[in-house]
Design an enzyme around this catalytic site. Structure first.
Site, PDB file in Angstrom:
ATOM      1  N   LYS A  50      27.907  32.067  49.005  1.00 48.39           N
ATOM      2  CA  LYS A  50      29.145  31.658  49.673  1.00 48.39           C
ATOM      3  C   LYS A  50      29.088  32.042  51.152  1.00 48.39           C
ATOM      4  O   LYS A  50      29.485  31.263  52.028  1.00 48.39           O
ATOM      5  CB  LYS A  50      30.355  32.305  48.972  1.00 48.39           C
ATOM      6  CG  LYS A  50      30.588  31.735  47.580  1.00 48.39           C
ATOM      7  CD  LYS A  50      31.576  32.525  46.733  1.00 48.39           C
ATOM      8  CE  LYS A  50      31.562  31.974  45.304  1.00 48.39           C
ATOM      9  NZ  LYS A  50      32.491  32.646  44.385  1.00 48.39           N
ATOM     10  N   GLN A  94      36.018  38.066  44.089  1.00 49.94           N
ATOM     11  CA  GLN A  94      34.976  37.660  43.146  1.00 49.94           C
ATOM     12  C   GLN A  94      35.210  38.311  41.785  1.00 49.94           C
ATOM     13  O   GLN A  94      35.466  39.509  41.690  1.00 49.94           O
ATOM     14  CB  GLN A  94      33.591  38.055  43.725  1.00 49.94           C
ATOM     15  CG  GLN A  94      32.409  37.525  42.940  1.00 49.94           C
ATOM     16  CD  GLN A  94      32.253  36.008  42.991  1.00 49.94           C
ATOM     17  OE1 GLN A  94      32.709  35.346  43.935  1.00 49.94           O
ATOM     18  NE2 GLN A  94      31.641  35.433  41.985  1.00 49.94           N
ATOM     19  N   ASP A 117      40.364  29.924  45.817  1.00 51.98           N
ATOM     20  CA  ASP A 117      39.852  29.666  44.473  1.00 51.98           C
ATOM     21  C   ASP A 117      40.795  28.784  43.656  1.00 51.98           C
ATOM     22  O   ASP A 117      40.394  28.248  42.620  1.00 51.98           O
ATOM     23  CB  ASP A 117      39.733  31.003  43.717  1.00 51.98           C
ATOM     24  CG  ASP A 117      38.301  31.518  43.641  1.00 51.98           C
ATOM     25  OD1 ASP A 117      37.370  30.697  43.715  1.00 51.98           O
ATOM     26  OD2 ASP A 117      38.133  32.734  43.503  1.00 51.98           O
TER      27      ASP A 117
HETATM   28  N1  GUN Z   1      33.063  34.429  39.255  1.00 52.11           N
HETATM   29  C1  GUN Z   1      32.348  33.373  38.784  1.00 52.11           C
HETATM   30  N2  GUN Z   1      32.760  32.237  39.361  1.00 52.11           N
HETATM   31  C2  GUN Z   1      33.763  32.566  40.213  1.00 52.11           C
HETATM   32  C3  GUN Z   1      34.574  31.812  41.105  1.00 52.11           C
HETATM   33  O1  GUN Z   1      34.482  30.597  41.226  1.00 52.11           O
HETATM   34  N3  GUN Z   1      35.478  32.544  41.813  1.00 52.11           N
HETATM   35  C4  GUN Z   1      35.618  33.886  41.677  1.00 52.11           C
HETATM   36  N4  GUN Z   1      36.548  34.492  42.403  1.00 52.11           N
HETATM   37  N5  GUN Z   1      34.871  34.600  40.856  1.00 52.11           N
HETATM   38  C5  GUN Z   1      33.953  33.949  40.136  1.00 52.11           C
END
Ligand code: GUN
Length: 279
Positions: A50, A94, A117
């Site tokens: 990211k 996350q 998200d």
């Molecule tokens: N953990 C696995 N996929 C994601 C996601 O798309 N967003 C977040 N915040 N955590 C994750």
């Protein structure tokens, strides 16, 4: 019947170029932040992906790394700081979080217009009501892929395997908005094969390698594999027996290189949406 592998890597790269072009014309730059708690190896890899993607397209990026011993109140304080930080337009925490932290409370603490998200109850509720909302990145990426490959959705039977808040539930709502007839399946579904066999669009979002075998797929079906499991030898694999299912499908997403690259691109797009909401 023409057969196509849905190339998420190429599609994501193309869409990222468009976002980069938009960002290049913005001042101040949209800001994305990621909070990561602890040192879960998969989470670290995702967050690095990211970070690289955001920096590559010229966004302002901040990573907040916190120890897994952090108290919930301290984490909530960090979220509050990001909620009021004007340089940050969208942010995510996350997941997964350490067991002593209430994930639900954390997600609810993120300001909905900064919820890149799309996990907050407000955004998920608005999605259910067909209102404008920040839509979570993976389901949004799946819809983009289906559109990019001109896949007809109206009136078709979409079967979703997996009922998570992050993928299963939102993709069911989005496909319904696109006028699919949607069936949701999950771990307690009886005779799964009988249902998947009727799918025109089959979305597997469980996290169980080879759950979907060739005998479970109708000839000409569009198969979207959201699974990401690590095998013992380190290879990444989806929920679908790709080599055999591709013999019957009309379209199929590979793992890696299918849905995965779209998820990060849609996170960037969501951050841009958050930016526009705040300006
Ligand atoms: N953990 C696995 N996929 C994601 C996601 O798309 N967003 C977040 N915040 N955590 C994750």
């Amino acid at each position: 019947m023409t057969f196509q592998i849905i190339d998420g890597k190429e599609t994501a790269a193309r869409l990222r170029e468009q976002i980069k072009e938009t960002v290049s014309q913005l001042d101040p730059k949209p800001g994305l932040a990621v909070i990561i708690v602890g040192d879960h190896p998969a989470s670290k890899t995702y967050v690095t992906g990211k970070e690289n993607a955001a920096k590559d397209i010229g966004m302002h990026f901040e990573k907040i790394e916190l120890p897994d011993t952090i108290q919930e109140t301290e984490l909530l304080k960090k979220i509050d700081e990001l909620n009021s930080n004007e340089a940050i337009h969208g942010f995510i925490v996350q997941l997964p979080l350490p067991k002593h932290i209430d994930e639900k409370l954390v997600i609810e603490s993120i300001l909905p217009m900064k919820d890149a998200d799309g996990f907050s109850p407000i955004n998920l509720g608005n999605l259910m009501l067909n209102n404008n909302s920040i839509v979570s990145a993976t389901p949004k990426g799946i819809i983009k892929l289906l559109e990019e490959y001109n896949i007809e959705l109206e009136g078709r039977h979409a079967v979703i395997v997996g009922r998570s808040n992050i993928v299963g539930k939102p993709i069911a709502l989005l496909l319904q908005q696109k006028h699919c007839t949607v069936t949701m399946c999950h771990s307690k579904t009886k005779d799964l094969k009988n249902i998947t066999k009727d799918a025109d669009i089959l979305v597997a979002a469980v996290g169980k390698p080879n759950l979907i075998t060739k005998d479970m797929v109708k000839k000409g079906a569009v198969v979207i594999d959201v699974g990401t499991s690590r095998l013992e030898d380190g290879t990444l694999t989806g929920d679908v027996d790709f080599e055999n299912v591709k013999k019957v499908a009309s379209h199929i997403t590979p793992v890696p290189g299918g849905v995965g690259p779209m998820t990060i691109t849609m996170l960037l797009e969501n951050c841009l949406e958050c930016y526009n909401l705040q300006r």
